[in-house]
Design a protein around this motif. Structure first.
Motif, PDB file in Angstrom:
ATOM      1  N   TRP A 260       0.817  -1.223   0.000  1.00  0.00           N
ATOM      2  CA  TRP A 260       0.000   0.000   0.000  1.00  0.00           C
ATOM      3  C   TRP A 260       0.846   1.266   0.000  1.00  0.00           C
ATOM      4  O   TRP A 260       0.384   2.320  -0.430  1.00  0.00           O
ATOM      5  CB  TRP A 260      -0.937  -0.007   1.215  1.00  0.00           C
ATOM      6  CG  TRP A 260      -2.066  -0.998   1.102  1.00  0.00           C
ATOM      7  CD1 TRP A 260      -2.290  -2.067   1.919  1.00  0.00           C
ATOM      8  CD2 TRP A 260      -3.122  -1.022   0.129  1.00  0.00           C
ATOM      9  NE1 TRP A 260      -3.418  -2.756   1.516  1.00  0.00           N
ATOM     10  CE2 TRP A 260      -3.946  -2.135   0.412  1.00  0.00           C
ATOM     11  CE3 TRP A 260      -3.456  -0.219  -0.967  1.00  0.00           C
ATOM     12  CZ2 TRP A 260      -5.075  -2.467  -0.335  1.00  0.00           C
ATOM     13  CZ3 TRP A 260      -4.579  -0.553  -1.723  1.00  0.00           C
ATOM     14  CH2 TRP A 260      -5.372  -1.663  -1.407  1.00  0.00           C
ATOM     15  N   VAL A 263       1.406   1.503  -3.906  1.00  0.00           N
ATOM     16  CA  VAL A 263       0.247   1.570  -4.819  1.00  0.00           C
ATOM     17  C   VAL A 263      -0.991   1.855  -3.980  1.00  0.00           C
ATOM     18  O   VAL A 263      -1.364   1.058  -3.114  1.00  0.00           O
ATOM     19  CB  VAL A 263       0.067   0.231  -5.578  1.00  0.00           C
ATOM     20  CG1 VAL A 263      -1.141   0.305  -6.495  1.00  0.00           C
ATOM     21  CG2 VAL A 263       1.318  -0.121  -6.368  1.00  0.00           C
ATOM     22  N   ASP A 264      -1.620   2.984  -4.222  1.00  0.00           N
ATOM     23  CA  ASP A 264      -2.781   3.338  -3.394  1.00  0.00           C
ATOM     24  C   ASP A 264      -3.477   4.536  -4.019  1.00  0.00           C
ATOM     25  O   ASP A 264      -3.004   5.118  -5.006  1.00  0.00           O
ATOM     26  CB  ASP A 264      -2.312   3.676  -1.958  1.00  0.00           C
ATOM     27  CG  ASP A 264      -3.468   3.769  -0.962  1.00  0.00           C
ATOM     28  OD1 ASP A 264      -4.601   3.377  -1.311  1.00  0.00           O
ATOM     29  OD2 ASP A 264      -3.235   4.241   0.166  1.00  0.00           O
ATOM     30  N   ARG A 278      -9.707   0.982  -3.427  1.00  0.00           N
ATOM     31  CA  ARG A 278      -8.808   0.123  -2.633  1.00  0.00           C
ATOM     32  C   ARG A 278      -9.244  -1.336  -2.719  1.00  0.00           C
ATOM     33  O   ARG A 278      -8.406  -2.247  -2.790  1.00  0.00           O
ATOM     34  CB  ARG A 278      -8.790   0.592  -1.177  1.00  0.00           C
ATOM     35  CG  ARG A 278      -7.938   1.821  -1.020  1.00  0.00           C
ATOM     36  CD  ARG A 278      -7.887   2.284   0.409  1.00  0.00           C
ATOM     37  NE  ARG A 278      -6.888   3.355   0.526  1.00  0.00           N
ATOM     38  CZ  ARG A 278      -6.870   4.248   1.487  1.00  0.00           C
ATOM     39  NH1 ARG A 278      -7.792   4.218   2.441  1.00  0.00           N
ATOM     40  NH2 ARG A 278      -5.929   5.167   1.526  1.00  0.00           N
ATOM     41  N   LEU A 281      -7.979  -2.592  -5.977  1.00  0.00           N
ATOM     42  CA  LEU A 281      -6.536  -2.844  -5.925  1.00  0.00           C
ATOM     43  C   LEU A 281      -6.232  -4.099  -5.112  1.00  0.00           C
ATOM     44  O   LEU A 281      -5.417  -4.935  -5.503  1.00  0.00           O
ATOM     45  CB  LEU A 281      -5.816  -1.644  -5.299  1.00  0.00           C
ATOM     46  CG  LEU A 281      -5.709  -0.388  -6.171  1.00  0.00           C
ATOM     47  CD1 LEU A 281      -5.212   0.792  -5.352  1.00  0.00           C
ATOM     48  CD2 LEU A 281      -4.779  -0.643  -7.352  1.00  0.00           C
ATOM     49  N   TRP A 285      -4.551  -7.481  -6.748  1.00  0.00           N
ATOM     50  CA  TRP A 285      -3.296  -7.981  -6.215  1.00  0.00           C
ATOM     51  C   TRP A 285      -3.455  -9.421  -5.734  1.00  0.00           C
ATOM     52  O   TRP A 285      -2.617 -10.294  -5.984  1.00  0.00           O
ATOM     53  CB  TRP A 285      -2.851  -7.087  -5.060  1.00  0.00           C
ATOM     54  CG  TRP A 285      -1.395  -6.856  -5.048  1.00  0.00           C
ATOM     55  CD1 TRP A 285      -0.430  -7.796  -5.258  1.00  0.00           C
ATOM     56  CD2 TRP A 285      -0.715  -5.623  -4.843  1.00  0.00           C
ATOM     57  NE1 TRP A 285       0.817  -7.216  -5.180  1.00  0.00           N
ATOM     58  CE2 TRP A 285       0.661  -5.897  -4.927  1.00  0.00           C
ATOM     59  CE3 TRP A 285      -1.153  -4.329  -4.584  1.00  0.00           C
ATOM     60  CZ2 TRP A 285       1.614  -4.894  -4.758  1.00  0.00           C
ATOM     61  CZ3 TRP A 285      -0.203  -3.352  -4.419  1.00  0.00           C
ATOM     62  CH2 TRP A 285       1.164  -3.626  -4.509  1.00  0.00           C
ATOM     63  N   ALA A 321      -3.666  -2.762 -15.862  1.00  0.00           N
ATOM     64  CA  ALA A 321      -3.771  -2.378 -14.448  1.00  0.00           C
ATOM     65  C   ALA A 321      -2.600  -2.969 -13.667  1.00  0.00           C
ATOM     66  O   ALA A 321      -1.945  -2.279 -12.883  1.00  0.00           O
ATOM     67  CB  ALA A 321      -5.105  -2.856 -13.873  1.00  0.00           C
ATOM     68  N   ILE A 325       0.658  -1.947 -10.942  1.00  0.00           N
ATOM     69  CA  ILE A 325       0.502  -2.420  -9.553  1.00  0.00           C
ATOM     70  C   ILE A 325       1.621  -3.410  -9.206  1.00  0.00           C
ATOM     71  O   ILE A 325       2.345  -3.261  -8.226  1.00  0.00           O
ATOM     72  CB  ILE A 325      -0.870  -3.117  -9.382  1.00  0.00           C
ATOM     73  CG1 ILE A 325      -2.027  -2.154  -9.682  1.00  0.00           C
ATOM     74  CG2 ILE A 325      -1.010  -3.709  -7.985  1.00  0.00           C
ATOM     75  CD1 ILE A 325      -3.383  -2.832  -9.769  1.00  0.00           C
ATOM     76  N   TRP A 633      -9.583   0.933 -11.481  1.00  0.00           N
ATOM     77  CA  TRP A 633      -8.250   1.490 -11.184  1.00  0.00           C
ATOM     78  C   TRP A 633      -7.738   2.299 -12.370  1.00  0.00           C
ATOM     79  O   TRP A 633      -7.216   3.405 -12.229  1.00  0.00           O
ATOM     80  CB  TRP A 633      -7.296   0.355 -10.810  1.00  0.00           C
ATOM     81  CG  TRP A 633      -5.837   0.746 -10.736  1.00  0.00           C
ATOM     82  CD1 TRP A 633      -4.821   0.213 -11.475  1.00  0.00           C
ATOM     83  CD2 TRP A 633      -5.233   1.730  -9.881  1.00  0.00           C
ATOM     84  NE1 TRP A 633      -3.623   0.801 -11.138  1.00  0.00           N
ATOM     85  CE2 TRP A 633      -3.840   1.742 -10.156  1.00  0.00           C
ATOM     86  CE3 TRP A 633      -5.727   2.606  -8.923  1.00  0.00           C
ATOM     87  CZ2 TRP A 633      -2.949   2.583  -9.514  1.00  0.00           C
ATOM     88  CZ3 TRP A 633      -4.825   3.457  -8.276  1.00  0.00           C
ATOM     89  CH2 TRP A 633      -3.458   3.440  -8.570  1.00  0.00           C
ATOM     90  N   PHE A 667       1.616   4.574  -7.876  1.00  0.00           N
ATOM     91  CA  PHE A 667       1.637   3.490  -8.861  1.00  0.00           C
ATOM     92  C   PHE A 667       3.069   3.242  -9.309  1.00  0.00           C
ATOM     93  O   PHE A 667       3.987   3.989  -8.954  1.00  0.00           O
ATOM     94  CB  PHE A 667       0.757   3.851 -10.064  1.00  0.00           C
ATOM     95  CG  PHE A 667       1.204   5.095 -10.789  1.00  0.00           C
ATOM     96  CD1 PHE A 667       0.863   6.357 -10.322  1.00  0.00           C
ATOM     97  CD2 PHE A 667       2.005   5.018 -11.933  1.00  0.00           C
ATOM     98  CE1 PHE A 667       1.293   7.513 -10.968  1.00  0.00           C
ATOM     99  CE2 PHE A 667       2.436   6.167 -12.586  1.00  0.00           C
ATOM    100  CZ  PHE A 667       2.080   7.421 -12.099  1.00  0.00           C
TER     101      PHE A 667
END
Ligand code: IFM
Length: 718
Positions: A260, A263-264, A278, A281, A285, A321, A325, A633, A667
């Motif tokens: 986090w 990438v957030d 979130r 994401l 992940w 994406a 990430i 995202w 990112f």
């Protein structure tokens, strides 16, 4: 017409577990007391289980995963109607269109937990720990905590704590081929179409007065290309058990903390969107991994819908994406396609063609697994996407090229992206017809808008093929001397694209403009399944479209579109788009942002995030919509923040809705970690190393550490 496919009935895989405490304090190194869930609204997805109709949706939303292995969030005792499922990317069974992800031995089942009438289940996105707490006032409440280890991919952990008279774990793995043997250890190896999986598990139970605590650890080792040795899973389990539950919980929190920090999203004025992004994401992940290769099914590893088949969703939604990430996972997706080039060549050969033609639906070995019929409103209908939805071939090449560009890797003729570009260009050269008009045409296709079949010169397919031909020519022959590359360029230059300079709009396919001029407002409120409401025949004869089609060009290959054509295309196709595909709203949100309409974009983004979180299409029970999560995202990153990577530079062209005062995205691009924060017309860029950035109207600028750039004009409000 490609009908929506019903989720296949779930196979109940088994497992039992018991658990003990959840842990908010473990990161601080304290032994956990009986845990409370952390009710941080900015990070927690909660389900109460009160509504039985939402049970399977909750199981999807509360899925956890690591190392390419996904586990649905069914409660541990697996009551009637509960759909437990563990699947792994690339581990398929069966052949042809019935090929589907295999239901694997499970690790979350408990034989009994006692009665639970009221409970709360909370998935903490910050740590990836799913906590279940009984809210009935009972002396020894049931609590469980589970997570898929981010620090040891493939390792799954469960802890249960409850009343010793009621909490019985059963064996640590359920759904084993020969039943569930008694005992606290279990191991098994299963073979799949092209590989297999080894899994081993172990548990401990102890009683403290009336309280029983169960801890279970399972190690999954999937391999889509060969059968893993059982000793490898035992070894992974051994390493995990030596570390133990508390240590792995600590590492889990640390690893997610690292994720986090890189990438957030921060949108202080819009907590619901911030949480939803979130969630997207988190699941992107969790559902993927930087493996030797990664085929991402339409629902990832979170459910059975679409059987885990790999569509264009993977190449043009999930892959871009992931490049921002977890670039290693995006590269693994490119390898999934590259490893199946021979299968794609065989498909082209069977058609009498050249090069490589990728199947609309792919699974274990890259043969075409698209079904030929399905059910629409209870009627059996033909599915023609396998024969006609040919844009997939250009989409695969596009995904590979995007990955290289975003990650800063050169595309050479010998690289995976180069080989994919060349072989697909060879296919397009063969596939194009020469008309009497001396132009090139692609006839008899289905574009992204699957309401219209067997159409000629679909603008999306043609322009994607044109991009594919040009890009391949550039890779093999930048100076224009090779005969093959000259033929590609010539065909690209003569491929019709349906652009009308008067209206500044692409006609979706030849003859589309003459169809019945229905708009969605004539039918209802989107999202809606226009084909179900009006019937396939009526919809096929109308201008209603399922999802952006010509507009996808502005999303994927804006530099191949006519300058200034985004607005007119949005104005025309927007009101005709039913959003009958879950992919549709997020793409529309990104495009509205790019067209400088951030408030409309935000309204569309709210629809996109509701697809899974509010089960807007009634299909979330079958698994997460991976392309939608990725689209959400990308809508933020590429749409609102306007981030593109072109020629080794990061382009930033942000817009901000009037409801937001600031927003920040974190990112990865070009091997760097970037943080970009927009506030009024000031753009704060932070990087962990030198990178060249460009904002509109300014020359490229090399930045490292923190730089504040001033946007031209009204900046944020544009
Ligand atoms: O790939 C999509 C398609 O665009 C619309 N129908 C569902 C497929 C899988 O998500």
């Amino acid at each position: 017409m490609a009908p929506p496919r019903e989720p296949a009935p779930l196979k109940r895989s088994a497992v039992r577990t018991r658990l003990a405490r959840t842990d908010p304090d473990v990161a601080a190194g304290q032994e956990a007391a009986a845990p409370e869930s952390q009710a941080d609204a900015a990070w927690v997805i909660s389900e109460t289980g009160e509504d039985p109709l939402r049970q399977r949706v909750s199981e999807t939303l509360l899925a956890v995963g690591s190392g390419g292995v996904g586990t649905r969030g069914a409660v541990e005792e697996e009551p009637e109607g509960s759909a437990q499922l563990v699947v792994a990317a690339g581990i398929y069974q069966n052949t042809g269109s019935t090929q589907h992800l295999m239901a694997l031995p499970g690790w979350t089942r408990l034989a009994s937990v006692g009665p639970v009438r009221h409970e709360r289940r909370s998935l903490d996105l910050r740590t990836g720990v799913l906590v279940r707490e009984q809210t009935d006032p009972v002396a020894v409440p049931l609590r469980t905590a589970r997570f898929a280890s981010a620090s040891m991919p493939g390792v799954m952990l469960l802890r249960a704590e409850g009343w010793s008279a009621a909490l019985h774990p059963g064996p640590p793995l359920s759904g084993l081929p020969a039943g569930d043997p008694p005992g606290d250890t279990a191991a098994v190896r299963v073979g799949s179409v092209t590989g297999g999986l080894a899994v081993a598990a172990q548990q401990h139970t102890r009683d403290e007065g009336e309280r029983r605590i169960v801890e279970r650890i399972a190690a999954y080792l999937p391999d889509p290309r060969r059968r893993p040795h059982p000793a490898a899973a035992a070894d992974l389990l051994g390493r995990a058990t030596r570390l133990g539950f508390e240590r792995l919980l600590h590492d889990q929190r640390a690893e997610w903390g690292r994720r986090w920090s890189g990438v957030d999203v921060r949108i202080p004025d819009d907590p619901p969107i911030q949480l939803a992004v979130r969630f997207a994401l988190f699941q992107l992940w969790s559902q993927t991994a930087a493996l030797e290769e990664l085929g991402v099914g339409a629902r990832g590893v979170s459910g059975p819908a679409y059987d885990g088949h790999v569509f264009w969703d993977a190449d043009v939604f999930v892959l871009p994406a992931l490049a921002s990430i977890n670039p290693g996972a995006a590269e693994a997706m490119v390898r999934y396609r590259a490893h199946r080039l021979d299968a794609a060549r065989a498909i082209a050969r069977r058609l009498g063609g050249a090069g490589a033609r990728f199947p609309w639906e792919s699974a274990a070995d890259g043969t075409d697994v698209t079904p030929s019929s399905g059910s629409l409103g209870g009627q059996v209908v033909a599915i023609r996407t396998g024969q006609q939805e040919e844009h997939i071939t250009a989409d695969v090449a596009w995904g590979a090229a995007f990955c290289s560009e975003w990650c800063g890797e050169p595309v050479t003729p010998d690289s995976a992206a180069g080989r994919l570009l060349v072989e697909t260009a060879r296919y397009w050269l063969w596939r194009c017809d020469r008309g009497a008009d001396r132009q090139a045409h692609l006839r008899g296709v289905i574009g992204p808008d699957e309401y219209h079949e067997q159409v000629d010169d679909n603008a999306f397919t043609n322009v994607m093929a044109r991009w594919n031909l040009r890009r391949a020519a550039h890779v093999v022959d930048p100076s224009g001397r090779s005969r093959e590359a000259r033929a590609w360029r010539h065909t690209a230059d003569t491929l019709v694209d349906g652009f009308d300079h008067r209206t500044r709009r692409y006609e979706q396919f030849a003859g589309y403009d003459r169809l019945e001029p229905l708009t969605v407002a004539d039918v209802g409120t989107p999202p809606l399944a226009a084909d179900l409401l009006l019937g396939s025949r009526r919809v096929a004869g109308s201008q209603l479209i399922k999802q952006p089609d010509a507009l996808m060009l502005h999303y994927l290959v804006p530099d191949e579109t006519e300058p200034g054509s985004l607005g007119p295309n949005l104005d025309f196709y927007g009101p005709r788009t039913a959003h009958g595909s879950s992919l549709s709203p997020a793409v529309s949100a990104a495009l509205l942002a790019r067209a400088g309409r951030p408030d409309d974009a935000l309204a569309m983004l709210r629809l996109a995030v509701s697809i899974d979180l509010a089960d807007r299409t009634g299909t979330t029970a079958g698994g997460l919509h991976m392309a939608t999560l990725a689209g959400v995202w990308r809508a933020l990153l590429a749409g609102f923040a306007g981030v593109r990577v072109v020629g080794g530079q990061v382009l930033l062209d942000p817009v901000m809705p009037s409801a937001w005062g600031t927003f920040e995205v974190r990112f990865r691009a070009l091997g760097r970690r970037l943080r970009v924060r927009l506030e009024a017309n000031r753009l704060r860029v932070e990087t962990d190393g030198p990178v060249t950035v460009r904002i509109p109207g300014s020359p490229p600028r090399r930045v490292s550490t923190v730089t504040v750039l001033t946007l031209p004009g009204e900046g944020a409000g544009r």
